[in-house]
Design a protein around this motif. Sequence first.
Motif, short mmCIF file in Angstrom:
data_model
loop_
_atom_site.label_atom_id
_atom_site.label_comp_id
_atom_site.label_asym_id
_atom_site.label_seq_id
_atom_site.Cartn_x
_atom_site.Cartn_y
_atom_site.Cartn_z
N ALA A 12 -31.92 5.17 -42.74
CA ALA A 12 -30.54 5.89 -43.05
C ALA A 12 -29.93 6.27 -41.93
O ALA A 12 -28.47 5.91 -42.02
CB ALA A 12 -31.10 7.07 -44.00
N HIS A 15 -28.13 3.24 -40.08
CA HIS A 15 -27.23 2.69 -40.98
C HIS A 15 -25.67 3.51 -40.58
O HIS A 15 -24.82 3.20 -40.91
CB HIS A 15 -27.53 2.71 -42.54
N GLY A 16 -25.91 4.95 -40.79
CA GLY A 16 -24.54 5.59 -40.85
C GLY A 16 -24.19 6.19 -39.54
O GLY A 16 -23.15 6.62 -39.47
N SER A 17 -25.03 5.69 -38.44
CA SER A 17 -24.49 6.36 -37.09
C SER A 17 -23.42 5.66 -36.57
O SER A 17 -22.52 6.22 -35.93
CB SER A 17 -25.55 5.77 -36.10
N ALA A 19 -20.53 4.82 -38.16
CA ALA A 19 -19.46 5.59 -38.88
C ALA A 19 -19.39 6.86 -38.34
O ALA A 19 -18.13 7.50 -38.08
CB ALA A 19 -19.72 5.56 -40.40
N TYR A 20 -20.64 7.50 -38.03
CA TYR A 20 -20.44 8.96 -37.34
C TYR A 20 -19.63 8.88 -35.94
O TYR A 20 -19.07 9.84 -35.61
CB TYR A 20 -22.00 9.29 -37.32
N THR A 59 -25.66 11.38 -32.74
CA THR A 59 -25.87 10.07 -32.11
C THR A 59 -26.01 10.41 -30.58
O THR A 59 -26.07 9.39 -29.67
CB THR A 59 -25.13 9.03 -32.32
#
Length: 62
Positions: A12, A15-17, A19-20, A59
Amino acid sequence: MTLLRGDALSAAFDHGSAAYDRLVAASPGYHAHLRRSARRLGLPDGGRGLRVLDLGCGTGAS
């Protein structure tokens, strides 16, 4: 709300890193604020040569 653990949590985050990171990059002054905070620590030689453990800080932009 499901509490993710282990491999599911890692997946998860992966997957989101991206966009972060885009969100952080779009935030005006984000890195300037980080540099100011680092200066306020008053580390000798600006902290050069020191190591920092970045734990639970996204990140690593911080």
